[in-house]
Write a protein that holds these residues in place. Sequence first.
Motif, PDB file in Angstrom:
ATOM      1  N   ALA A  70      26.946 -74.603  24.402  1.00  0.00           N
ATOM      2  CA  ALA A  70      27.168 -74.598  22.751  1.00  0.00           C
ATOM      3  C   ALA A  70      27.467 -73.428  22.249  1.00  0.00           C
ATOM      4  O   ALA A  70      28.487 -73.227  21.551  1.00  0.00           O
ATOM      5  N   GLU A  71      26.839 -72.367  22.690  1.00  0.00           N
ATOM      6  CA  GLU A  71      27.302 -71.011  22.283  1.00  0.00           C
ATOM      7  C   GLU A  71      28.678 -70.561  22.728  1.00  0.00           C
ATOM      8  O   GLU A  71      29.332 -70.036  21.993  1.00  0.00           O
ATOM      9  N   GLN A 100      25.956 -77.896  18.086  1.00  0.00           N
ATOM     10  CA  GLN A 100      24.700 -77.452  18.328  1.00  0.00           C
ATOM     11  C   GLN A 100      24.010 -78.169  19.001  1.00  0.00           C
ATOM     12  O   GLN A 100      23.750 -79.340  19.010  1.00  0.00           O
ATOM     13  N   VAL A 101      22.528 -77.649  19.696  1.00  0.00           N
ATOM     14  CA  VAL A 101      21.751 -78.345  20.297  1.00  0.00           C
ATOM     15  C   VAL A 101      20.762 -78.661  19.338  1.00  0.00           C
ATOM     16  O   VAL A 101      20.755 -78.173  18.153  1.00  0.00           O
ATOM     17  N   ALA A 146      18.318 -78.076  29.380  1.00  0.00           N
ATOM     18  CA  ALA A 146      18.305 -77.421  28.068  1.00  0.00           C
ATOM     19  C   ALA A 146      18.721 -76.119  27.900  1.00  0.00           C
ATOM     20  O   ALA A 146      19.744 -75.930  26.842  1.00  0.00           O
ATOM     21  N   GLU A 147      18.948 -75.404  28.935  1.00  0.00           N
ATOM     22  CA  GLU A 147      19.434 -73.816  28.756  1.00  0.00           C
ATOM     23  C   GLU A 147      20.931 -74.003  29.016  1.00  0.00           C
ATOM     24  O   GLU A 147      21.557 -73.198  28.329  1.00  0.00           O
ATOM     25  N   SER A 148      21.216 -74.831  29.813  1.00  0.00           N
ATOM     26  CA  SER A 148      22.864 -75.013  30.236  1.00  0.00           C
ATOM     27  C   SER A 148      23.473 -75.696  28.796  1.00  0.00           C
ATOM     28  O   SER A 148      24.616 -75.175  28.519  1.00  0.00           O
ATOM     29  N   GLY A 163      25.422 -74.244  36.587  1.00  0.00           N
ATOM     30  CA  GLY A 163      24.104 -73.631  36.295  1.00  0.00           C
ATOM     31  C   GLY A 163      22.960 -73.944  37.256  1.00  0.00           C
ATOM     32  O   GLY A 163      23.312 -74.859  38.014  1.00  0.00           O
ATOM     33  N   VAL A 164      22.227 -73.142  37.756  1.00  0.00           N
ATOM     34  CA  VAL A 164      21.176 -73.256  38.679  1.00  0.00           C
ATOM     35  C   VAL A 164      19.761 -72.766  38.311  1.00  0.00           C
ATOM     36  O   VAL A 164      19.599 -71.975  37.616  1.00  0.00           O
ATOM     37  N   GLY A 165      18.827 -73.802  38.604  1.00  0.00           N
ATOM     38  CA  GLY A 165      17.482 -73.245  38.051  1.00  0.00           C
ATOM     39  C   GLY A 165      16.483 -74.117  39.007  1.00  0.00           C
ATOM     40  O   GLY A 165      16.766 -74.873  39.904  1.00  0.00           O
TER      41      GLY A 165
END
Length: 113
Positions: free
Chosen positions: A69-70, A76-77, A62-64, A52-54
């Motif tokens: 998880a999905e 689950q987060v 958090a997004e990663s 991931g990159v941000g």
Amino acid sequence: CEVGSAYALLMPLVEGGFRCTLSGSGSGLKLLSESGDARVRTSEVSNALYVGVGDDPFTLVAESMAAVAERLGTFQVKAAKRPPADRHLFGWCTWDAFYQSVDPAGIQAGLRS
């Protein structure tokens, strides 16, 4: 992302009976997938590494985690979990209170206190 303001996240994954790890190897990185048992082998791991990159490291993590998880469907987060209804009864952490001697009687005593 502006030049110089990007963060990268490399997250080795666990899938089925295999755990992936990253390590330095000369001038690069080495991704290893292992089962922990020399008799358990595979020639393919479909989910070995998440990249991931941000521009915000906290949002990136958090997004990663949500994306992994999905993708994996094995956890689950925290934001997706409902807290237990009796969480207000615990004003302490069972691990901090009992360490390795956690048992039902100790938890019940904590609930009564």
